[in-house]
Design an enzyme around this catalytic site. Structure first.
Site, mmCIF file in Angstrom:
data_model
loop_
_atom_site.group_PDB
_atom_site.id
_atom_site.type_symbol
_atom_site.label_atom_id
_atom_site.label_comp_id
_atom_site.label_asym_id
_atom_site.label_seq_id
_atom_site.Cartn_x
_atom_site.Cartn_y
_atom_site.Cartn_z
ATOM 1 N N ASP A 1 -9.130 8.378 0.996
ATOM 2 C CA ASP A 1 -8.449 7.536 0.005
ATOM 3 C C ASP A 1 -9.322 6.339 -0.355
ATOM 4 O O ASP A 1 -8.850 5.199 -0.424
ATOM 5 C CB ASP A 1 -7.098 7.072 0.551
ATOM 6 C CG ASP A 1 -6.138 6.615 -0.545
ATOM 7 O OD1 ASP A 1 -6.421 6.889 -1.738
ATOM 8 O OD2 ASP A 1 -5.116 5.983 -0.217
ATOM 9 N N GLY B 1 0.812 -1.199 0.000
ATOM 10 C CA GLY B 1 0.000 0.000 0.000
ATOM 11 C C GLY B 1 0.846 1.250 0.000
ATOM 12 O O GLY B 1 2.075 1.192 -0.122
ATOM 13 N N PHE C 1 1.574 3.185 2.422
ATOM 14 C CA PHE C 1 2.414 3.366 3.589
ATOM 15 C C PHE C 1 3.177 2.118 4.020
ATOM 16 O O PHE C 1 3.858 2.134 5.026
ATOM 17 C CB PHE C 1 1.564 3.857 4.771
ATOM 18 C CG PHE C 1 1.037 5.249 4.582
ATOM 19 C CD1 PHE C 1 1.857 6.344 4.746
ATOM 20 C CD2 PHE C 1 -0.284 5.451 4.223
ATOM 21 C CE1 PHE C 1 1.381 7.629 4.567
ATOM 22 C CE2 PHE C 1 -0.778 6.730 4.041
ATOM 23 C CZ PHE C 1 0.059 7.823 4.217
#
Length: 314
Positions: free
Chosen positions: A124, A12, A14
């Site tokens: 998001d 992802g 992060f």
């Protein structure tokens, strides 16, 4: 738990996600965030702050947290059916299944907006961040970009440069002159998600058609406003009605004017109602002047259909 991080199941914004197994045999997803990951610290804190206070069937459940040196780890339930994005443009799921996924996702977002002490804006919403459990029940995930604001205060806040997927970002997030960022910014992203669900089915049926010149939301609006259908083959009358409903709700959600978009509670209601009674919204398509069609396409893991003839406008 992860056997030396042997089984990578995703990556992802992060961090990287690995499959793990608990001593009792239960499976988990282990997201590792560290120095190599841009903005890892911020994403780690955000995820803990959000998930720790949210308990809902359609929001991913946090099982544990670990911080050791420069590495931060989040442990959550393992989702055996991956994300909504996985597969071949949603083809493995029927339209009936997509409607249930859409409804569950909408309920999860509604809970973030209305069911917690503070309104939580996900910021998001996209197919990669909707995970599916063994029964294809959707779970909203990845809260690294989430924002809080007090329900008693204004229904908006200012925001810096967006880092979410540009395909799903509301116009007001990209340009201060187009309105305030609010819970309706998540509504816009969810609307794009609904339209992508139907677009995946449409692309599967549009073999031989030139799709490179088409922007699907605009195409589907024109077809529906003229009384046409979505040109889906091998679908039942019920499935055709579901596709139309997903599109109409999606078009309401992506209205350029923030005030024209429904709140998530209304979106849930619309998805539960008879789609024949849903009216098309006003025609509202434009891009913020500093965001080009090329920018929108380049941030995508799959092609987003943008008309080459459309120039960005204010």
């Amino acid at each position: 738990m992860t056997d030396q991080f042997r089984d990578k199941i995703g990556r992802g914004r992060f961090g990287t996600v690995f499959k793990g197994k608990l001593p009792d045999g239960g499976l988990v997803a282990v997201k590792v965030l560290g120095d190599p990951i841009k903005l890892a610290g911020e994403g780690f804190v955000n995820e803990i702050n959000v998930i720790a206070r949210v308990h809902h069937n359609n929001v991913v459940r946090l099982l544990g947290v670990c911080s050791e040196g420069s590495h931060n780890v989040l442990v959550s339930d393992y989702m055996p059916n991956g994300s909504l994005e996985e597969g071949t443009k949603f083809q493995p799921l029927s339209l009936e299944q997509l409607l249930q996924v859409a409804l569950g996702t909408a309920r999860g977002i509604r809970h973030l907006h209305e069911g917690c002490d503070s309104c939580i804006l996900h910021m998001d919403i996209k197919s990669q961040n909707v995970l599916l459990d063994h029964g294809f029940v959707p779970k909203v995930a990845d809260f690294g970009l989430s924002k809080f604001h007090n329900k008693e205060g204004k229904d908006s806040f200012s925001m810096g440069t967006p880092r979410a997927d540009l395909r799903h970002v509301a116009p007001e997030v990209l340009s201060n002159g187009l309105g305030d960022v609010s819970c309706r910014s998540d509504v816009y992203s969810f609307g794009m998600l609904l339209l992508e669900m139907v677009e995946g089915k449409w692309l599967a049926e549009s073999k031989g058609k030139s799709s490179s010149q088409l922007y699907f939301p605009m195409w589907v609006y024109d077809h529906l406003s003229e009384g046409g259908d979505l040109e889906l083959q091998n679908v039942t009358q019920l499935e055709s009605a579901i596709a139309r409903k997903l599109c109409v709700v999606g078009l309401w959600c992506i209205q350029k004017s923030v005030s024209e978009r429904p709140l998530m509670a209304k979106v849930v209601e619309m998805l539960q109602t008879n789609g024949d009674h849903l009216q098309l919204p006003p025609n509202s398509f434009c891009f913020p002047e500093h965001v080009s069609a090329k920018d929108l396409q380049s941030d995508s893991s799959r092609q987003l259909l943008i008309p080459e003839s459309v120039e960005p406008s204010s």
